[in-house]
Design a protein around this motif. Sequence first.
Motif, PDB file in Angstrom:
ATOM      1  N   VAL A 185       0.766  -1.344   0.132  1.00  0.00           N
ATOM      2  CA  VAL A 185      -0.024  -0.291   0.098  1.00  0.00           C
ATOM      3  C   VAL A 185       0.968   1.361   0.067  1.00  0.00           C
ATOM      4  O   VAL A 185       0.698   2.180  -0.727  1.00  0.00           O
ATOM      5  CB  VAL A 185      -1.065   0.065   1.178  1.00  0.00           C
ATOM      6  CG1 VAL A 185      -1.545   1.220   1.386  1.00  0.00           C
ATOM      7  CG2 VAL A 185      -1.993  -1.129   0.975  1.00  0.00           C
ATOM      8  N   THR A 234       2.001   1.815  -3.599  1.00  0.00           N
ATOM      9  CA  THR A 234       0.925   2.341  -4.252  1.00  0.00           C
ATOM     10  C   THR A 234       0.563   3.739  -3.985  1.00  0.00           C
ATOM     11  O   THR A 234       0.686   4.701  -4.949  1.00  0.00           O
ATOM     12  CB  THR A 234      -0.188   1.572  -3.853  1.00  0.00           C
ATOM     13  OG1 THR A 234      -0.419   0.347  -4.584  1.00  0.00           O
ATOM     14  CG2 THR A 234      -1.473   2.254  -4.479  1.00  0.00           C
ATOM     15  N   LEU A 253       1.002   6.595  -6.802  1.00  0.00           N
ATOM     16  CA  LEU A 253      -0.147   7.458  -7.055  1.00  0.00           C
ATOM     17  C   LEU A 253       0.137   8.818  -6.884  1.00  0.00           C
ATOM     18  O   LEU A 253      -0.305   9.902  -7.736  1.00  0.00           O
ATOM     19  CB  LEU A 253      -1.260   7.141  -6.134  1.00  0.00           C
ATOM     20  CG  LEU A 253      -2.622   7.673  -6.423  1.00  0.00           C
ATOM     21  CD1 LEU A 253      -3.388   7.769  -7.725  1.00  0.00           C
ATOM     22  CD2 LEU A 253      -3.622   7.262  -5.161  1.00  0.00           C
ATOM     23  N   SER A 289       0.169   2.639 -20.043  1.00  0.00           N
ATOM     24  CA  SER A 289      -0.534   2.767 -18.816  1.00  0.00           C
ATOM     25  C   SER A 289      -0.726   1.054 -18.315  1.00  0.00           C
ATOM     26  O   SER A 289      -0.375   0.629 -17.461  1.00  0.00           O
ATOM     27  CB  SER A 289      -1.807   3.123 -18.689  1.00  0.00           C
ATOM     28  OG  SER A 289      -2.975   2.725 -19.454  1.00  0.00           O
ATOM     29  N   PHE A 327       1.003  -0.763 -15.572  1.00  0.00           N
ATOM     30  CA  PHE A 327       0.069  -1.553 -14.519  1.00  0.00           C
ATOM     31  C   PHE A 327       0.917  -3.032 -14.479  1.00  0.00           C
ATOM     32  O   PHE A 327       1.156  -3.526 -13.252  1.00  0.00           O
ATOM     33  CB  PHE A 327      -1.226  -1.851 -15.049  1.00  0.00           C
ATOM     34  CG  PHE A 327      -2.102  -2.603 -14.333  1.00  0.00           C
ATOM     35  CD1 PHE A 327      -2.419  -2.103 -13.084  1.00  0.00           C
ATOM     36  CD2 PHE A 327      -2.522  -3.575 -14.611  1.00  0.00           C
ATOM     37  CE1 PHE A 327      -3.300  -2.922 -12.345  1.00  0.00           C
ATOM     38  CE2 PHE A 327      -3.370  -4.480 -14.070  1.00  0.00           C
ATOM     39  CZ  PHE A 327      -3.771  -4.236 -12.556  1.00  0.00           C
ATOM     40  N   LEU A 373      -0.297   6.279 -12.801  1.00  0.00           N
ATOM     41  CA  LEU A 373      -1.395   5.890 -12.265  1.00  0.00           C
ATOM     42  C   LEU A 373      -1.883   4.452 -12.317  1.00  0.00           C
ATOM     43  O   LEU A 373      -2.284   3.818 -11.174  1.00  0.00           O
ATOM     44  CB  LEU A 373      -2.676   6.562 -12.802  1.00  0.00           C
ATOM     45  CG  LEU A 373      -2.694   8.286 -12.709  1.00  0.00           C
ATOM     46  CD1 LEU A 373      -3.771   8.837 -13.605  1.00  0.00           C
ATOM     47  CD2 LEU A 373      -3.179   8.432 -11.119  1.00  0.00           C
ATOM     48  N   ALA A 374      -1.600   3.846 -13.454  1.00  0.00           N
ATOM     49  CA  ALA A 374      -1.792   2.497 -13.655  1.00  0.00           C
ATOM     50  C   ALA A 374      -0.715   1.683 -12.642  1.00  0.00           C
ATOM     51  O   ALA A 374      -1.269   0.733 -12.370  1.00  0.00           O
ATOM     52  CB  ALA A 374      -1.505   2.021 -14.998  1.00  0.00           C
ATOM     53  N   ALA A 389       0.292   2.351  -9.917  1.00  0.00           N
ATOM     54  CA  ALA A 389      -0.139   2.585  -8.479  1.00  0.00           C
ATOM     55  C   ALA A 389      -0.884   1.636  -7.998  1.00  0.00           C
ATOM     56  O   ALA A 389      -1.075   1.464  -6.661  1.00  0.00           O
ATOM     57  CB  ALA A 389      -0.485   4.102  -8.437  1.00  0.00           C
ATOM     58  N   ALA A 390      -1.851   1.234  -8.858  1.00  0.00           N
ATOM     59  CA  ALA A 390      -2.621   0.123  -8.567  1.00  0.00           C
ATOM     60  C   ALA A 390      -2.255  -1.212  -8.274  1.00  0.00           C
ATOM     61  O   ALA A 390      -2.683  -2.033  -7.137  1.00  0.00           O
ATOM     62  CB  ALA A 390      -4.003   0.076  -9.388  1.00  0.00           C
ATOM     63  N   SER A 391      -1.234  -1.611  -8.868  1.00  0.00           N
ATOM     64  CA  SER A 391      -0.887  -2.937  -8.964  1.00  0.00           C
ATOM     65  C   SER A 391       0.040  -3.490  -7.715  1.00  0.00           C
ATOM     66  O   SER A 391       0.064  -4.496  -7.329  1.00  0.00           O
ATOM     67  CB  SER A 391      -0.130  -3.500 -10.161  1.00  0.00           C
ATOM     68  OG  SER A 391       0.578  -2.300 -10.754  1.00  0.00           O
ATOM     69  N   ALA A 429      -0.330  -2.785  -4.690  1.00  0.00           N
ATOM     70  CA  ALA A 429      -1.298  -3.050  -3.287  1.00  0.00           C
ATOM     71  C   ALA A 429      -1.821  -4.633  -3.934  1.00  0.00           C
ATOM     72  O   ALA A 429      -2.218  -5.601  -2.799  1.00  0.00           O
ATOM     73  CB  ALA A 429      -2.430  -2.123  -3.277  1.00  0.00           C
ATOM     74  N   LEU A 430      -2.287  -4.834  -5.038  1.00  0.00           N
ATOM     75  CA  LEU A 430      -2.590  -5.862  -5.371  1.00  0.00           C
ATOM     76  C   LEU A 430      -1.692  -7.230  -5.374  1.00  0.00           C
ATOM     77  O   LEU A 430      -2.022  -8.283  -4.950  1.00  0.00           O
ATOM     78  CB  LEU A 430      -3.175  -5.899  -6.936  1.00  0.00           C
ATOM     79  CG  LEU A 430      -4.428  -5.073  -7.373  1.00  0.00           C
ATOM     80  CD1 LEU A 430      -4.600  -5.127  -8.597  1.00  0.00           C
ATOM     81  CD2 LEU A 430      -5.568  -5.459  -6.666  1.00  0.00           C
TER      82      LEU A 430
END
Length: 398
Positions: free
Chosen positions: A44, A47, A51, A222, A226, A349-350, A352-354, A356-357
């Motif tokens: 996190v 991420t 972000l 992106s 990601f 941005l893309a 930033a999401a992965s 945490a996943l």
Amino acid sequence: MQRIQPANFLFSARALRDFGDGFVAVLLPIYLLALGFTPLQVGVIATASLLGSALLTIAVGFLGAQHDHRQLLLAAASLMIATGVAFAVVHDYALLLVIAFAGTINPSAGSVSVFVPLEHAVLTREVTDAERTRMFARYSLVGALAAATGALAAATPDLLTAVGVDRLAGIKAMFILYALLGLLGGFLYTRIPQHRPAPDPGTAPALGPSRHIVFKLAALFSLDAFAGGFVVQSLLALWLFERFDLSLSEAGVFFFWAGVLSTFSFPVAAWLSRHIGLINTMVFTHIPSSIALMLAALAPTLPVVLILLLIRAALSQMDVPTRSSYVMAVVTEAERAAAASFTSVPRSLAAAASPALAGVLFAASFRAWPLLVCGALKIVYDLLLLTQFRHLKPPEER
């Protein structure tokens, strides 16, 4: 006396910044785990940092066409100083999240930062079309070699324990060093000449005739970012720590050699692009690197894993100078800062999401899946890029 070119100051500033990013990317998960946080919380934090970098880069995209690039670079260097000091003294997780979001901490030890679009715009003014890719290769080479050396320096806290310095205190000292590197980089930016914006900047949009091209490239980049976010350097270090119980010193040595291989791939990319083109170089070096990453996820022993990851390192970054050169080539001069920003923002941005996943997958003990997902998505990206842009040539290829 011969005048020092602005590009040399930018190369030096990038070397300092990437040296700091190199050791921070390795130390960040160790530091957060030592403070008592979980692998999910590490993801996190990664991420949040990506972000925040994306939002800062958005701001640069709008400001770059209207403000002096030197002043914006100095502001970014000041933020780097504040970020390093804050990470050294703050232990509260919520505050660290805020600092990661608002600061310049880079968990990927790569060119994911607010500095990059500004530096790209300044550098492109300095060279001809024929020299542009070679210049970006040198720019990337300097950064990657510095990042590799920084990864090696991540072993410093372990070395300091031999003279009685607590390991946690040693890591905090490295964050202070990160802040000092930002100070030195800021001094170098003061040596760049001012570049006044065009008259009445408010009357012209940041992107004009190349808008459609930039947006399409941004969408594809992106997807690539990601995918890459699943294996940012901090999370790859965490995977090696947890699966093979690698020491901090061993990880530093590995990431050093991975960085060295990446470094010397940049001039090869520039040479290759002159023979097969920028897009072909990006695609046909990227796909084998993704295959090597997926094989590493399934390899049973540490030596095989490290060999495959080193093969990946030798190939995966060859699209960096070629991608930067291509974006600068297919837009007008007035659009360059905005184009560099708007193709970087979706990447950030893309990406930033992965992380945490990936942290969720680590927490669920699906440790190989982040590497497999990363490799598969990157191959999809490469094939889409080839089909969409193989006919749009930069000036030097027409």
